[in-house]
Write an enzyme that holds these catalytic residues in place. Sequence first.
Site, PDB file in Angstrom:
ATOM      1  N   HIS A 187      -7.955   3.177   4.181  1.00  0.00           N
ATOM      2  CA  HIS A 187      -7.981   3.856   5.477  1.00  0.00           C
ATOM      3  C   HIS A 187      -9.390   3.873   6.085  1.00  0.00           C
ATOM      4  O   HIS A 187      -9.542   3.938   7.304  1.00  0.00           O
ATOM      5  CB  HIS A 187      -7.516   5.303   5.338  1.00  0.00           C
ATOM      6  CG  HIS A 187      -6.041   5.484   5.262  1.00  0.00           C
ATOM      7  ND1 HIS A 187      -5.327   5.223   4.122  1.00  0.00           N
ATOM      8  CD2 HIS A 187      -5.138   5.906   6.181  1.00  0.00           C
ATOM      9  CE1 HIS A 187      -4.045   5.481   4.331  1.00  0.00           C
ATOM     10  NE2 HIS A 187      -3.905   5.888   5.571  1.00  0.00           N
TER      11      HIS A 187
ATOM     12  N   CYS B 181     -11.377   3.333   0.089  1.00  0.00           N
ATOM     13  CA  CYS B 181      -9.990   3.603   0.469  1.00  0.00           C
ATOM     14  C   CYS B 181      -9.680   2.716   1.658  1.00  0.00           C
ATOM     15  O   CYS B 181     -10.523   2.550   2.559  1.00  0.00           O
ATOM     16  CB  CYS B 181      -9.800   5.076   0.829  1.00  0.00           C
ATOM     17  SG  CYS B 181      -8.172   5.469   1.540  1.00  0.00           S
TER      18      CYS B 181
ATOM     19  N   GLU C 215      -5.056   8.319  10.325  1.00  0.00           N
ATOM     20  CA  GLU C 215      -3.661   8.116  10.701  1.00  0.00           C
ATOM     21  C   GLU C 215      -3.313   8.798  12.024  1.00  0.00           C
ATOM     22  O   GLU C 215      -2.318   8.455  12.658  1.00  0.00           O
ATOM     23  CB  GLU C 215      -2.737   8.605   9.578  1.00  0.00           C
ATOM     24  CG  GLU C 215      -2.852   7.767   8.323  1.00  0.00           C
ATOM     25  CD  GLU C 215      -1.519   7.513   7.650  1.00  0.00           C
ATOM     26  OE1 GLU C 215      -0.511   8.083   8.086  1.00  0.00           O
ATOM     27  OE2 GLU C 215      -1.498   6.705   6.689  1.00  0.00           O
TER      28      GLU C 215
ATOM     29  N   CYS D  84      -4.259  -0.965  -2.139  1.00  0.00           N
ATOM     30  CA  CYS D  84      -4.316   0.483  -2.349  1.00  0.00           C
ATOM     31  C   CYS D  84      -5.285   0.709  -3.495  1.00  0.00           C
ATOM     32  O   CYS D  84      -5.094   0.166  -4.589  1.00  0.00           O
ATOM     33  CB  CYS D  84      -2.929   1.034  -2.695  1.00  0.00           C
ATOM     34  SG  CYS D  84      -2.915   2.767  -3.205  1.00  0.00           S
TER      35      CYS D  84
ATOM     36  N   ASP E 148       0.870  -1.179   0.000  1.00  0.00           N
ATOM     37  CA  ASP E 148       0.000   0.000   0.000  1.00  0.00           C
ATOM     38  C   ASP E 148       0.902   1.222   0.000  1.00  0.00           C
ATOM     39  O   ASP E 148       2.106   1.134   0.284  1.00  0.00           O
ATOM     40  CB  ASP E 148      -0.902  -0.010   1.238  1.00  0.00           C
ATOM     41  CG  ASP E 148      -1.866   1.177   1.280  1.00  0.00           C
ATOM     42  OD1 ASP E 148      -2.303   1.614   0.205  1.00  0.00           O
ATOM     43  OD2 ASP E 148      -2.171   1.662   2.378  1.00  0.00           O
ATOM     44  N   SER E 149       0.318   2.377  -0.270  1.00  0.00           N
ATOM     45  CA  SER E 149       1.080   3.617  -0.213  1.00  0.00           C
ATOM     46  C   SER E 149       1.525   3.945   1.206  1.00  0.00           C
ATOM     47  O   SER E 149       2.430   4.756   1.398  1.00  0.00           O
ATOM     48  CB  SER E 149       0.242   4.772  -0.763  1.00  0.00           C
ATOM     49  OG  SER E 149      -0.935   4.931   0.009  1.00  0.00           O
TER      50      SER E 149
END
Length: 272
Positions: free
Chosen positions: A189, A187, A153, A73, A10-11
């Site tokens: 996240h 996404c 995050e 991702c 993933d990024s």
Amino acid sequence: MSDAAIGIFDSGIGGLTVMRALVAHLPNEEFIYLGDTARLPYGTKSGDTVTRYAVQAAAALMKRKVKMLVVACNTASAVALPALQEMFAPVPVVGVIVPGAEAAVTAAPEGPIAVIATEGTVKGGAYVRAIEDHGRSIPVIQQACSLFVSIAEEGLVEGDIAEAIARRYIEPLLAAVPKPKALVLGCTHFPALKNTIAKVAGPDIRLVDSAETTAKAVEKILREKNLKRGSAAKPSHTFLATDAPDRFARVGEIFLGQPIDPGRVELVDLQT
């Protein structure tokens, strides 16, 4: 190859939600997770740049003899998946968009379907195309939710701040006529914010978590290709990061749902 690890990249850290789902569905498998934390986010970069980064990440995992690649991702799945599948064949390469789109169509076969994602994924229209590939004229509405990545995050996944931001993004979708019947968390996240998103969206909208649907797709491929791990030994997972391994371990716990030993996060350079 059945006892080899599965590579995930993933990024950054968000793809650990995919790894969390994979570990739950495939507890006997070993995983190597690579987070390109030095170059995140991918969602604001050009397609050529994302493809170059994705190829570098995948190549680093292939050097470790993985039996499958999971592109955890959405942006890389939207832009680079065909190139990765061609470059690394016959190793299976699985993205997160097609499984998510399939689950959304199952949840709301007549639509409308709402997709929340990063700016890059929304502009690229990957979910719209994947849903259209089912041969139906299903209405799809999209919303870029860039701040979700930042607050996830920071660990701000519940509470007043998270709810206020969720309302800012989701309430316009709820005002659409007709109202969406399914909402895709487009996404990796976003599953960390699932409870807050569900609270704002309300009980009438089904949330589609691409992490869960990707895990089911991976399990199916392993079974079909006879690649499921046969070893009875307890699996040992490996974590790689291109920057700030201590922060990767600290924040990654939010997404993986279990502690990550900072000493087990290896710093790697994808450009060498």
